[in-house]
Scaffold this motif. Structure first.
Motif, short mmCIF file in Angstrom:
data_model
loop_
_atom_site.label_atom_id
_atom_site.label_comp_id
_atom_site.label_asym_id
_atom_site.label_seq_id
_atom_site.Cartn_x
_atom_site.Cartn_y
_atom_site.Cartn_z
N ARG A 72 55.30 29.57 32.03
CA ARG A 72 56.55 29.63 32.77
C ARG A 72 56.58 30.67 33.89
NH1 ARG A 72 58.74 25.14 32.19
NH2 ARG A 72 60.72 25.96 32.85
N LYS A 73 55.40 31.10 34.36
CA LYS A 73 55.35 32.03 35.48
C LYS A 73 53.98 31.94 36.13
CE LYS A 73 54.27 35.78 32.35
NZ LYS A 73 54.64 37.06 31.83
N HIS A 74 53.91 32.29 37.40
CA HIS A 74 52.66 32.32 38.18
C HIS A 74 51.92 30.98 38.13
CE1 HIS A 74 53.39 36.58 38.27
NE2 HIS A 74 53.24 36.68 36.96
N GLY A 75 52.63 29.89 38.33
CA GLY A 75 52.03 28.56 38.21
C GLY A 75 50.96 28.29 39.24
N LEU A 76 51.21 28.64 40.50
CA LEU A 76 50.23 28.37 41.55
C LEU A 76 48.98 29.21 41.37
CD1 LEU A 76 49.64 26.84 44.18
CD2 LEU A 76 50.67 28.75 45.40
N ALA A 77 49.15 30.49 41.09
CA ALA A 77 48.00 31.38 40.95
C ALA A 77 47.15 31.01 39.74
CB ALA A 77 48.47 32.83 40.83
N GLU A 78 47.80 30.77 38.62
CA GLU A 78 47.04 30.41 37.42
C GLU A 78 46.45 29.02 37.52
OE1 GLU A 78 49.43 31.23 34.00
OE2 GLU A 78 49.32 33.40 34.34
N GLY A 79 47.11 28.12 38.24
CA GLY A 79 46.55 26.79 38.47
C GLY A 79 45.29 26.87 39.33
N ILE A 80 45.31 27.73 40.33
CA ILE A 80 44.13 27.90 41.18
C ILE A 80 42.99 28.54 40.38
CG2 ILE A 80 43.25 29.24 43.14
CD1 ILE A 80 45.93 28.68 44.53
N ILE A 81 43.32 29.51 39.55
CA ILE A 81 42.30 30.15 38.71
C ILE A 81 41.69 29.13 37.75
CG2 ILE A 81 41.93 31.84 36.87
CD1 ILE A 81 44.03 33.60 38.31
N CYS A 82 42.53 28.31 37.13
CA CYS A 82 42.01 27.27 36.23
C CYS A 82 41.15 26.27 36.99
CB CYS A 82 43.16 26.54 35.54
SG CYS A 82 44.01 27.51 34.30
N GLY A 83 41.53 25.92 38.21
CA GLY A 83 40.72 25.01 39.02
C GLY A 83 39.36 25.60 39.35
N VAL A 84 39.32 26.89 39.67
CA VAL A 84 38.04 27.55 39.96
C VAL A 84 37.17 27.62 38.71
CG1 VAL A 84 37.01 29.75 40.63
CG2 VAL A 84 38.92 28.84 41.93
N VAL A 85 37.78 27.92 37.57
CA VAL A 85 37.01 27.98 36.32
C VAL A 85 36.49 26.60 35.95
CG1 VAL A 85 37.17 28.48 33.85
CG2 VAL A 85 38.19 30.04 35.49
N LEU A 86 37.30 25.56 36.13
CA LEU A 86 36.83 24.20 35.86
C LEU A 86 35.72 23.79 36.82
CD1 LEU A 86 40.04 22.24 34.91
CD2 LEU A 86 37.95 22.35 33.62
N TYR A 87 35.79 24.24 38.07
CA TYR A 87 34.70 23.98 39.00
C TYR A 87 33.42 24.67 38.54
CZ TYR A 87 31.72 24.30 43.08
OH TYR A 87 30.63 24.24 43.91
#
Length: 132
Positions: A72-87
């Motif tokens: 419920r907070k920092h959705g864009l930043a944590e989404g980008i971090i998760c995308g980088v980790v998945l990459y």
């Protein structure tokens, strides 16, 4: 009476790890499903690139959506971090199984779908009976 233990989603490292694992599992299941559709229904390998992109985007979106929905907070930043980790996970798997590196296009694709999933998860309705 309140619970004494904290939720898994209060720790950012643990929640990102959990959402990446969920996204990876969803990518794998969707890739298997789409490859079965491609083999049995279509009988043609022309759409394999499109199906792999769909599996990657949908898996990343779902993993980061869960992270955003429960954090419920920092959705864009944590989404980008998760995308980088998945990459990073897909790049390591590509090197191990195929012997080649993945391109920057895949990184951009995963970062965009991860950011979109995180923002959508944060802006969605709060889960019923969810206590932190």
């Amino acid at each position: 009476m309140r619970r004494n233990r904290k939720s898994v989603w209060t720790n950012s490292l643990l929640s990102i790890t959990l959402s990446v694992l969920t996204g990876t599992a969803f990518i794998f299941l969707l890739a298997v499903l789409l490859s079965a559709v491609m083999y049995y229904v279509l009988g043609d390998m022309k759409v394999s690139v499109i199906f792999s992109v769909i599996a990657l985007c949908a898996g990343t979106f779902c993993g980061t959506y869960l992270c955003g929905k429960f954090r419920r907070k920092h959705g864009l930043a944590e989404g980008i971090i998760c995308g980088v980790v998945l990459y990073t996970v897909t790049a390591i798997c590509g090197v191990i199984f195929l012997g080649e590196f993945t391109g920057v296009k895949k990184l951009l694709l995963l970062v965009l779908s991860g950011g979109a999933g995180g923002v959508t998860g944060v802006n969605s309705k709060r889960p019923k009976n969810f206590m932190e």
